[in-house]
Structures are given as structure tokens and as C-alpha cells.
Design a protein around this motif. Structure first.
Motif, PDB file in Angstrom:
ATOM      1  N   LEU A 132       0.835  -1.205   0.000  1.00  0.00           N
ATOM      2  CA  LEU A 132       0.000   0.000   0.000  1.00  0.00           C
ATOM      3  C   LEU A 132       0.867   1.252   0.000  1.00  0.00           C
ATOM      4  CD1 LEU A 132      -2.763   1.380   0.211  1.00  0.00           C
ATOM      5  CD2 LEU A 132      -2.605   1.117   2.704  1.00  0.00           C
ATOM      6  N   GLY A 133       1.939   1.226   0.803  1.00  0.00           N
ATOM      7  CA  GLY A 133       2.847   2.364   0.826  1.00  0.00           C
ATOM      8  C   GLY A 133       3.470   2.623  -0.534  1.00  0.00           C
ATOM      9  N   PHE A 134       3.924   1.539  -1.186  1.00  0.00           N
ATOM     10  CA  PHE A 134       4.524   1.684  -2.512  1.00  0.00           C
ATOM     11  C   PHE A 134       3.511   2.236  -3.510  1.00  0.00           C
ATOM     12  CE2 PHE A 134       5.080  -0.180  -6.750  1.00  0.00           C
ATOM     13  CZ  PHE A 134       6.307   0.358  -7.111  1.00  0.00           C
ATOM     14  N   MET A 135       2.310   1.673  -3.532  1.00  0.00           N
ATOM     15  CA  MET A 135       1.306   2.114  -4.500  1.00  0.00           C
ATOM     16  C   MET A 135       0.916   3.556  -4.278  1.00  0.00           C
ATOM     17  SD  MET A 135      -1.204  -1.215  -5.013  1.00  0.00           S
ATOM     18  CE  MET A 135      -1.341  -1.714  -3.293  1.00  0.00           C
ATOM     19  N   THR A 136       0.762   3.963  -3.026  1.00  0.00           N
ATOM     20  CA  THR A 136       0.366   5.330  -2.733  1.00  0.00           C
ATOM     21  C   THR A 136       1.456   6.314  -3.131  1.00  0.00           C
ATOM     22  OG1 THR A 136      -0.952   4.522  -0.868  1.00  0.00           O
ATOM     23  CG2 THR A 136      -0.515   6.872  -0.950  1.00  0.00           C
TER      24      THR A 136
END
Length: 329
Positions: A132-136
Motif C-alpha cells: 500500500l505504501g509503494f502504491m500510494t
């Protein structure tokens, strides 16, 4: 978790799921029919081969993390599940059930408190927090407001994937090249390769890869993804699917439709001749073809950014988001 922004009763949830399934079925009908006949399609099959999501998974309805719905919507009158991702005990994967209270509790004297079903945000943050951190970070960094789009690639990634490939060795073996192999190689050798997308660059042939302006990597993707890149735009579908069940399925289908429209330009500008499949041709080896490619690329980039902002908005108020690695408060 804050209270749900919206609560759907069973009838409303069933109707929302039915509308989603009908739309998804219409979008995948041609692919499913071809697959049943054992036929391939070099343009449209890409969305089901390059991206690891089946039509059945695309068909699953998710209202988004801010919406709760009556769990009775997922079962028929005999209590049998109507959807594939509910287990034998009646629990839906990646969802939490809880008794409704207050005005959502149901009619007094009924069969007990109404059970509301909602995306399991805590589990998602726990098990997929890094992703989620990477995608955001990626979605935010590749926004048009954060990064200047570059329009000088002209879709040459597909050409670089066939550079000096022997006769019949290209990826789409069922499609003829528009130009001869020698002419195709010459286009790659005289043009400037500036591909910034790792998942396009990794398919460059060994002879084409060193010709690229730089070497994109997974580690540098957040810094390099170009808002105007066709593959970056198509990847919004991938991120939307990976963000399920946090984001609403209507947005996932919007991203799928955008990816399909983008794939058309991707292949019309490629060295392959897709006219027998009913598509046009964008001869990027000519000035006129380059101009047409950029014109259409600009329109796709604007649409992609609108979808990107919707994905980010869907996550904006997610509880615990500031605790996800790499995401600032």
C-alpha cells in the motif's frame, strides 16, 4: 474505524452487485468467448495475460472501505452463498462482519441484529501495508501536478522488443510486422529510446536495451514513472485491483476500460500490423505518425490522471494510513 460513510441494506447491495457484474460481464464477454473457442487476441488478451487478474476476479463487487452493507445480500433465501469469496462459515474474504447498532440495527423483534459487512482495513494494513505504501507513493509521485509529463517516447518500447529478433521470433507471433525486419531495426537505431517504465523496458531485446537513455529499475520506479507513459496509465488497472477491497469496484472497471483504450494506441503505434483485427495504424516512424501519437497520448494522460486522483481520494481518509511505511501523515 470511523462509522461507515454509507450503509446499504440488502436490496441496495444486491442491486449494486448486480449492476457491477453486468458491466464487468459486458466488458469481458468477447475475451471469454474467444477463450472458450481457444482463440487468441494480440490486443485485448494483454489485459488478462500481462495482468494476473481473471474475468471472474474483475467481476467481484466491492463497495469500498467506507461503505458497509447488510451481509444478507451475499446469501440466497436458504442462506447459501451467492458469491465465490465467502467460505463455508459465511465469512467473506478480506471483510469483517459486525452487528449493526443504532438506526442500522434493523426492525425490533426480527431474527436478531442485522449483520453489517465491511472491508477489513486492519488486515489489509497489516498484511499489505508495504505494498500500500509503494502504491500510494507511486500514484502520488506520477500525478500530473507532481511531475511534468514527457511526450517523446512515441511508443518505441514495442519496437525495442523486436529489435534484431530472428524471423518469427517476435512476441506476437501471429501478427505480421508493418515493415521488414531490417526497416524495423532501422527505426529503433535512428530514434532516441527514452523508455522510463521498468515493466516495458524489461522486455527490450539485448541489442535494444543499451540504446535506452537510462536503465529503469523497480527501486527507482517511484522517481521515474512518467504520467504520460501508456504503460503507467494502463497500470492504474493493476493498482486498482491490488487495492481491492479498499476502493470501489466501479473505479476498478473505469481503470480497466482506460487500460483497454490505451492498449489500442499501444498496438496501433507498434511495429505490428493490427489492421486485420479492425484497428488503425499510427506510423510513428513518420512525422505525421509522431504527431498523432502525441495528440492521443495527451488525451490518455489527462484521463489517466483523473483516475489516479480518484484512487488517491479513495484512500485519503483510510484509518492508520500514516502508519504505513513510506507514507507521510
Amino acid at each position: 474505524m470511523p462509522p461507515a460513510a454509507t450503509v446499504l441494506d440488502a436490496a441496495q447491495a444486491r442491486e449494486a452487485r448486480r449492476a457491477h457484474e453486468e458491466r464487468a460481464d459486458a466488458l469481458t464477454a468477447a475475451h471469454r468467448e474467444r477463450k472458450a473457442r481457444g482463440e487468441k487476441h494480440a490486443v485485448e488478451d494483454f489485459l488478462f495475460t500481462y495482468y494476473p487478474f481473471s474475468p471472474a476476479r474483475l467481476r467481484r463487487w466491492h463497495p469500498g472501505w467506507e461503505v458497509a452493507y447488510d451481509a444478507a445480500a451475499d446469501a440466497d433465501g436458504r442462506g447459501r452463498s451467492l458469491i465465490a469469496d465467502v467460505d463455508g462459515e459465511g465469512h467473506r474474504s478480506w471483510y469483517l462482519d459486525s452487528p449493526a447498532d443504532g438506526p442500522d440495527a434493523g426492525e425490533p423483534g426480527g431474527d436478531g441484529p442485522r449483520i453489517l459487512r465491511r472491508a477489513d482495513v486492519t488486515r489489509y494494513l497489516s498484511e499489505r501495508g508495504d505494498a500500500l505504501g509503494f502504491m500510494t507513493r507511486l500514484l502520488s509521485a506520477s500525478s500530473l501536478t507532481r511531475r511534468r509529463p514527457e511526450f517523446g517516447c512515441f511508443g518505441l518500447h514495442e519496437w525495442a522488443m523486436v529489435h534484431r529478433v530472428p524471423e518469427g521470433g517476435q512476441r506476437h507471433e501471429d501478427l505480421p510486422l508493418r515493415l521488414s525486419a531490417a526497416e524495423t531495426d532501422a527505426v529503433v537505431e535512428r530514434e532516441k529510446l527514452v523508455c522510463s517504465h521498468i515493466d516495458a523496458f524489461r522486455f527490450f531485446t539485448p541489442s535494444a536495451a543499451p540504446r535506452n537513455a537510462f536503465e529503469p529499475t523497480r527501486e527507482t520506479q517511484v522517481r521515474h514513472d512518467n504520467p504520460a507513459c501508456l504503460h503507467v496509465g494502463m497500470d492504474l488497472y493493476k493498482w486498482a485491483m491490488k487495492l481491492s477491497p479498499l476502493v470501489p469496484s466501479a473505479l476498478v472497471l473505469d481503470c480497466f476500460e482506460h487500460a483497454r483504450a490505451t492498449r489500442v494506441l499501444d498496438m496501433e503505434a507498434s511495429p505490428y500490423d493490427v489492421r486485420p483485427l479492425g484497428y488503425g495504424m499510427v506510423p510513428i516512424e513518420t512525422p505525421a505518425g509522431k504527431a498523432e501519437y502525441v495528440r492521443r497520448q495527451r488525451a490518455l494522460a489527462v484521463r489517466a490522471d483523473a483516475l489516479r486522483q480518484q484512487l488517491l481520494a479513495a484512500l485519503q481518509d483510510l484509518p492508520g494510513l500514516t502508519g504505513v511505511p513510506g507514507i507521510a501523515g
